[in-house]
Write an enzyme that holds these catalytic residues in place. Structure first.
Site, mmCIF file in Angstrom:
data_model
loop_
_atom_site.group_PDB
_atom_site.id
_atom_site.type_symbol
_atom_site.label_atom_id
_atom_site.label_comp_id
_atom_site.label_asym_id
_atom_site.label_seq_id
_atom_site.Cartn_x
_atom_site.Cartn_y
_atom_site.Cartn_z
ATOM 1 N N HIS A 88 -32.492 2.259 15.520
ATOM 2 C CA HIS A 88 -31.687 2.349 16.755
ATOM 3 C C HIS A 88 -30.982 3.690 16.966
ATOM 4 O O HIS A 88 -30.632 4.037 18.084
ATOM 5 C CB HIS A 88 -30.693 1.177 16.857
ATOM 6 C CG HIS A 88 -29.444 1.324 16.040
ATOM 7 N ND1 HIS A 88 -29.345 0.886 14.747
ATOM 8 C CD2 HIS A 88 -28.228 1.836 16.350
ATOM 9 C CE1 HIS A 88 -28.128 1.124 14.295
ATOM 10 N NE2 HIS A 88 -27.439 1.698 15.241
ATOM 11 N N GLU A 92 -31.328 8.882 19.303
ATOM 12 C CA GLU A 92 -29.999 9.405 19.659
ATOM 13 C C GLU A 92 -29.640 10.622 18.797
ATOM 14 O O GLU A 92 -29.127 11.613 19.291
ATOM 15 C CB GLU A 92 -28.980 8.270 19.429
ATOM 16 C CG GLU A 92 -27.539 8.684 19.557
ATOM 17 C CD GLU A 92 -27.018 8.619 20.975
ATOM 18 O OE1 GLU A 92 -25.955 9.200 21.203
ATOM 19 O OE2 GLU A 92 -27.663 8.003 21.839
ATOM 20 N N ASP A 93 -29.914 10.540 17.478
ATOM 21 C CA ASP A 93 -29.365 11.538 16.549
ATOM 22 C C ASP A 93 -30.389 12.509 15.950
ATOM 23 O O ASP A 93 -30.024 13.364 15.166
ATOM 24 C CB ASP A 93 -28.647 10.819 15.390
ATOM 25 C CG ASP A 93 -27.443 10.019 15.889
ATOM 26 O OD1 ASP A 93 -26.937 10.359 16.969
ATOM 27 O OD2 ASP A 93 -27.036 9.062 15.219
ATOM 28 N N ASP A 155 -24.493 -3.789 15.897
ATOM 29 C CA ASP A 155 -24.083 -2.401 15.673
ATOM 30 C C ASP A 155 -22.555 -2.297 15.760
ATOM 31 O O ASP A 155 -21.890 -1.702 14.911
ATOM 32 C CB ASP A 155 -24.763 -1.534 16.753
ATOM 33 C CG ASP A 155 -24.394 -0.065 16.654
ATOM 34 O OD1 ASP A 155 -24.350 0.451 15.530
ATOM 35 O OD2 ASP A 155 -24.146 0.561 17.701
ATOM 36 N N ASP A 275 -2.831 -27.127 15.561
ATOM 37 C CA ASP A 275 -4.292 -27.313 15.491
ATOM 38 C C ASP A 275 -4.955 -26.260 14.596
ATOM 39 O O ASP A 275 -6.038 -25.783 14.876
ATOM 40 C CB ASP A 275 -4.907 -27.297 16.901
ATOM 41 C CG ASP A 275 -4.625 -25.994 17.633
ATOM 42 O OD1 ASP A 275 -3.770 -25.222 17.157
ATOM 43 O OD2 ASP A 275 -5.260 -25.734 18.675
#
Length: 749
Positions: A88, A92-93, A155, A275
């Protein structure tokens, strides 16, 4: 879930061991065993991220591996999703493209990775853009493949689990976004366990002290709760054994965030939350067709043991929630006089409750085809909103958030068709859910054959008939009545359209007027008209003229030609928080401004409050409150409480302007206003005792006191001047010692 021991291991060994754990987890699932493609994806990602470290110092590949483990173990997805999780961050990187992924791994994985890349804000880099915009992209992508959003949530969960290594301002921004966007989204997708963990982790970073206090109190009362659980469930076990069912009984403890939320909204201390404990019965159906009947059989048999609460039977079995959740909830009176909620679920229902939509695939042959009936409906609604998006990202976010509800009601059309609506939906919402034309010409409704206004709130089981008229037009106040995203989006769109045509008409009228009076259409002349009619923008002025609300005449002519004092007002607007203009006549503007470093924690001193910072009026924080700073356009820092609704929006949409702040005032001479809510049993002289404690004993100034008594109970609000949170705690402790005073809490105005 097994955790890797990081000590005494090289990076390579650590990576290999973690990958082996992922493979073992995958092989233990019911999915097709496609180990080869997962290994290929891991090797590719490992090579792409080689040598890169995260802020925490561990190799970057550990993040995709951790996300893949969450996708596999906690969401229950198969090889396609595991590969996508591993890949993923590659596009992007690194220099690899989506085309490279497609060539190596096929179109499906490439499409999911592309979707994940589109919605990545580079949250851990400097590319952090406004999250609202990312959210819009995220929803657009979601509509093509739901797995994109499931991996994105995984993620985010790993980012939250490792948030400790980030800068404080980043922590606040990410925790804020998580509470505002990702937790409701996880909830909507039925990922209850993940939603709870996201909320708890956000809360832990935003309010560390309160988190710790509640955690300690839960630990201190654990043995007592365990005893109640054993006592309560012993006869239930006997009953279930008699029925010949395979089952397990679990104790469910309310999450720390839910406890705190309840303490805030209901203004009650920890000891008054009854509760905390719920019991879960998870059973194996006798056969698949009997699953629903078994739920009700269990309910009947346990309600013979304990008296059920008449108003608290929740049948999510016959009518599943929109996120697929199915269970039968019943509240029983336990042996110790305490109400205990029991949740009855089959194994399948439990998987759906824990893993949401992903669990549906688990029950398909070989984890193949996906059945997403309710999800499809939800995605369709989102698509409708995206077709007509709000110009402002925050409005858009709010509109979408209206659709991230988990509570629904069921209403019927006159012909008996069942419609699912969000809780608090009105007759107007229902009209728009049928059709935009019906909504826009709606004049009223008949609910259970009785005439009601458009603002009428619907209840589950109502039968609703919408009344329309050709002459009816959409009214601006409808935005107040409408609660669903679809209705609000449609109403806004129609109003905008009408506003545009009114502006067009107004422009023609105004130009004709200026021409007739021989006045030039210059901006200075428009400004004089705006000032005269006390209107902020030219667009508003044109619309008012177009609608006939403003008739242009001699007064306008004189104002433009400067023949009268036009009482010029400057409309200065600041994004959020305090509206007091920094542009006053005081000489402080000339003083040298303190340069603020957003990477450091800003200390709020007494001197700085008076000179540089603005205390937000929306939440009025005082020393000792958990706060954050927001730097506005003029580089003024506005101080908000962390849980203030305005601050929540700021964290989500202006994350880069958020500054981590901390009080450093000690016992300053500055006083701050706080509001206390007080309630108790009315008795002679009780108010005298209250004021004596505050003014005489504690020497605190009271600014305002409002008290009402009703049938022997008094309640009221006291406004006090204090120095910090410790003062507030001291006042509350002393007041609670007065006989007949039962509740004292600090509240917002």
């Amino acid at each position: 879930m097994k955790e890797t021991n990081h000590k005494d291991m090289s990076d390579e060994e650590l990576i290999d061991q973690t990958f082996q754990e992922l493979l073992n987890d995958y092989l233990a699932t019911k999915h097709r065993k496609r180990v080869e493609i997962i290994t290929k994806a891991f090797n590719f990602a490992n090579q792409a991220h080689k040598g890169i470290k995260r802020r925490s110092g561990e190799p970057y590949i550990m993040h995709p591996l951790a996300v893949a483990k969450i996708v596999c173990n906690e969401i229950g997805l198969g090889s396609t999703s595991i590969c996508s999780a591993l890949l993923h961050d590659v596009v992007e990187d690194t220099d690899y493209t989506v085309e490279d992924i497609e060539n190596l791994f096929g179109p499906k994985i490439a499409q999911i990775v592309d979707g994940l890349t589109k919605i990545s804000g580079g949250i851990f880099g400097d590319k952090a853009s406004a999250q609202a915009e990312n959210f819009k992209k995220l929803l657009l992508t979601m509509s093509s493949d739901i797995r994109v959003i499931l991996i994105k949530i995984a993620d985010r969960l790993h980012n939250m689990r490792t948030l400790g290594s980030l800068l404080p301002a980043k922590q606040l921004k990410i925790a804020g976004e998580t509470l505002y966007i990702y937790a409701p989204l996880a909830n909507r997708l039925g990922l209850h366990k993940i939603k709870t963990e996201l909320e708890n982790l956000s809360f832990k970073y935003e309010h560390p002290e309160e988190y710790e206090q509640i955690e300690k109190k839960l630990q201190a009362t654990a043995a007592e709760r365990d005893e109640v659980f054993q006592q309560f469930t012993a006869p239930i076990r006997v009953q279930l054994d008699k029925m010949g069912l395979k089952y397990r009984l679990l104790a469910r403890i309310k999450s720390i965030y839910s406890i705190w939320n309840k303490m805030q909204t209901k203004h009650v201390p920890f000891d008054e939350i009854y509760d905390l404990l719920a019991v879960r019965i998870i059973f194996e159906p006798r056969n698949a067709d009997e699953e629903l009947n078994d739920c009700f059989d269990i309910y009947v048999s346990i309600s013979k043991l304990y008296k059920p609460h008449p108003d608290r039977l929740r049948d999510w079995v016959s009518h599943p929630k929109a996120n697929g959740y199915q269970a039968l909830h019943v509240t029983l009176m336990g042996p110790n006089g305490q109400w205990i909620e029991v949740q009855i679920r089959s194994n399948r229902m439990n998987d759906v409750a824990e893993q949401g939509f992903a669990a549906h695939w688990k029950y398909k042959e070989g984890g193949g085809g996906e059945d997403e009936g309710e999800l499809e409906k939800w995605l369709r609604t989102i698509k409708e909103i995206l077709d007509d998006p709000q110009p402002d990202a925050i409005d858009f976010l709010d509109t979408i958030k209206l659709n991230l509800f988990a509570s629904e009601i069921f209403v019927f059309t006159p012909k008996g068709e069942i419609k699912t609506m969000p809780q608090h939906a009105t007759a107007l919402d229902f009209a728009f859910s049928l059709h935009t034309d019906i909504g826009s010409h709606c004049i009223g409704a008949k609910v259970n054959h009785k005439l009601v206004p458009l603002s009428h709130k619907l209840q589950s089981g109502d039968q609703v008939e919408i009344l329309t008229s050709k002459s009816q037009r959409v009214q601006p106040q409808w935005l107040v009545f409408a609660t669903t995203a679809k209705a609000r989006a449609k109403i806004s769109a129609i109003l905008k359209k009408e506003q545009k045509s009114a502006q067009k008409k107004g422009e023609t009228t105004l130009n004709e007027f200026l021409l007739k009076e021989d006045i030039r259409p210059e901006s200075v002349n428009y400004d004089r008209l705006l000032s005269l009619h006390n209107i902020r923008t030219k667009e508003e002025l044109l619309a008012e003229v177009g609608k006939g609300a403003i008739t242009l005449g001699d007064e306008d002519k004189n104002a433009i030609k400067g023949k009268q004092n036009s009482n010029w007002k400057k409309f200065l607007t600041f994004s959020f928080g305090n509206t007091k203009s920094a542009k006053t006549d005081e000489p402080q503007e000339t003083a040298a401004k303190e340069k603020i470093n957003p990477k450091k924690v800003l200390k709020i001193t007494e001197d700085a409050i008076q000179k540089n910072y603005i205390i937000a009026t929306c939440c009025s924080p005082i020393p000792g409150d958990d706060v954050l700073g927001y730097m506005d356009e003029d580089e003024k820092v506005i101080i908000h409480k962390r849980q203030c609704p305005v601050a929540v929006k700021l964290k989500t949409s202006y994350g880069n302007r958020i500054i981590a702040t901390k009080w450093d005032t000690h016992k300053s001479s500055l006083s701050f206003l706080v509001n206390l809510y007080i309630r108790g049993i009315d008795s002679v002289g009780i108010m005298n005792d209250v004021t004596q404690v505050i003014s005489r004993q504690l020497n605190v100034n009271i600014r305002k006191l409002n008290v009402e008594t009703n049938d022997g109970i008094f309640e009221g609000k006291i406004q006090l001047y204090v120095h910090d949170v410790d003062d507030v705690k001291r006042v509350i402790t002393k007041l609670l010692k007065i006989p007949n005073v039962k509740t004292v809490n600090r509240v917002e105005e």
